[in-house]
Each structure stands twice: as structure tokens, then as C-alpha cells.
Enzyme design. Sequence first.
Site, PDB file in Angstrom:
ATOM      1  NE  ARG A  15      -1.308   2.593   2.806  1.00 55.73           N
ATOM      2  CZ  ARG A  15      -0.899   3.756   3.266  1.00 55.73           C
ATOM      3  NH1 ARG A  15      -0.878   4.831   2.482  1.00 55.73           N
ATOM      4  NH2 ARG A  15      -0.441   3.866   4.500  1.00 55.73           N
ATOM      5  CG  ASP A  16       3.221   4.329   3.024  1.00 57.86           C
ATOM      6  OD1 ASP A  16       3.038   5.232   2.190  1.00 57.86           O
ATOM      7  OD2 ASP A  16       3.753   4.519   4.124  1.00 57.86           O
ATOM      8  CG  HIS A 205       5.000   4.774   9.277  1.00 61.07           C
ATOM      9  ND1 HIS A 205       4.129   3.966   8.591  1.00 61.07           N
ATOM     10  CD2 HIS A 205       5.588   5.554   8.332  1.00 61.07           C
ATOM     11  CE1 HIS A 205       4.192   4.236   7.306  1.00 61.07           C
ATOM     12  NE2 HIS A 205       5.078   5.214   7.124  1.00 61.07           N
ATOM     13  CG  HIS A 207       8.893   7.773   5.388  1.00 63.13           C
ATOM     14  ND1 HIS A 207       8.521   7.655   4.069  1.00 63.13           N
ATOM     15  CD2 HIS A 207       7.780   7.463   6.108  1.00 63.13           C
ATOM     16  CE1 HIS A 207       7.251   7.288   3.988  1.00 63.13           C
ATOM     17  NE2 HIS A 207       6.774   7.168   5.219  1.00 63.13           N
ATOM     18  CB  CYS A 238       5.233  11.642   1.527  1.00 63.54           C
ATOM     19  SG  CYS A 238       3.860  12.745   1.942  1.00 63.54           S
ATOM     20  CG  ASN A 247       7.315   3.397   4.262  1.00 64.48           C
ATOM     21  OD1 ASN A 247       6.988   3.645   3.112  1.00 64.48           O
ATOM     22  ND2 ASN A 247       6.537   3.663   5.285  1.00 64.48           N
TER      23      ASN A 247
END
Length: 298
Positions: A15-16, A205, A207, A238, A247
Site C-alpha cells: 500500500r504505502d 513508522h 521514513h 510522500c 519507508n
Amino acid sequence: MNLPKHATIIEVGPRDGLQNDKSLVPTDVKIEFIHALKASGINEIELTSFVSPKWVPQMKDAKEIVAAVQDSSRNIVLAPNRKGVDMALESNCMAVAVFVGVSDTFNKKNINKTTSESLLELQPVIKELKDKDIFVRACISTSFYCPYEGKMNVEDVVNLCSSFVEYGVDELSVADTIGMANPKESYELFSRLKEEFPDTLVTAHFHDTRGMALANVFAALQAGISRFDTSAGGLGGCPFAKGATGNVATEDVVFMLHQMGIETGIDLEGIKKAVDIIRPHISRHIESKYDRLVQASQ
């Protein structure tokens, strides 16, 4: 040294990791990628997003993805609004992620609502999901820094998390969205969140924009965090944060944890196989340190 015996990895690559890639990945490749990640031992995974294909074309096959990979593990779908939640429910999803940015400016650019407006909209949605016994994950964006407003106030982060806890969410995924946090900030924020919300799952979470993600993971471990969002191959980014990289890589975090004697239940070779499946279909380079070492040894 304060280290857990076990840590949980929540894989966010499908997803991300993929949502902003310039290449449209075929549905069958995504499904193969997800199956390989599951086969490696990952039991919690963000599958896809129920969002408008106009804005996120990569996620237009969300229904097909969910139908193809549902099983007894925790399969999470992102649903940013009422329509997305309805689609998730129609697809019989049992774990739903919602998200709000601490920064009003970031939130406005992302979903055209202020933080408080988003909370008001989500409160009845979360209640409905919990009434249906669905796992709810609240993703807290820009918890450390915002690309528009700069450094975030810790109290604003705590207050936003508190609202979600009051609404009944099961998990708080607290994100360094643009990868600007340092280990001191990671330790301080996650220590505070563990103290404030001892009965709620708290997930970190990170990055890797400035190469600090692994150090921030270690600092969060010291603060008592044992749940981490990671992305196979370091995929991600992003669109609202110029220069933000992917990530932290799943294989890098798993390798570091295993080296410290922290169990994850994940097979590194299995993660490598998953990365090799997705590698030919994405526009960006795989960014994990583990991958570079493997490639160099071949």
C-alpha cells in the site's frame, strides 16, 4: 539495555510502498508480491487503499487485491473517508486504517480538511467499525515534522492520539512522514506515548530521508515500542513532502532485530524473494542496505 524479546513487523509495501510509484504495477504481480510477503512470516500487512482511482490510480484494483489474498492474518486496508470505509465493508475487510495529520496544512493538502474536521468526520465511522468488531488502526501523519509547518508540538501529537484512543481505535501508527526525526526525538515521543496509552497498540513508522530510520527504530525500541511499520525494499514516499524517501526497509529492520537477538518470525530470504518479484515492475530503485549487500555478493 531495554530490548524486547520479540518485535512485530507490519508490512506496508503493497500500500504505502506502491501507491505513489510512477509505474502501474499489474494486479497479478501485486498479488504474487503479497503472497510472498506472507510466506516469509509476515502476519500483519497493509494490502491496499480504497481511494479514488482518479487521485491514486495505483490502488484502482483494491477490491481484486483484497479478494485474492484474504486469510486469517491481519489484512489492513486504508480507507480515508466514508466512501472508502463503505467499500472496505463491502469487501468484508476486518482491519481498516484511517489517517489524520497532526499538521493542519499537511492535512488540507492531503485530504482537503483540517485536523479537527477530519476527526469529526471519523468519530462516527470508527464507532461503526468497532460495533462491527473490526480492527481499527489510526495512522498519525507528520508526528515529528511537517514539510510546510516545520517541527510539530509533542502535545499536539499526544492530543490527537488521545482523541483516537477515546474513539476506541485499537492501534496508533505514529509516523515520521518526511523522515526528519532524530533518535532523541524518537525516544522522547514514543516514551511519552507508551506512558499515556498503555492499553493501546503503539506502532512506529519511519521514513529514511536522512538515513536515520534504523537509529530511530532502535531509539523507539529503547522507549518500549515493539511494533514497526516497514516496507520491503524500502519502497514508498510522500507526494506532499518533496524529497521524502521510502519507508525503512523491512529487510534492514528484520536483519538488525535478529542481530540483537529480537525474534520476528520472519525469514529474510523470503523477504528477498518478495522484493525480487516487485523489482522489475517499479520505477524506483530498491533502497535497502540488505539488498545492496546481497546484490554485491552475487
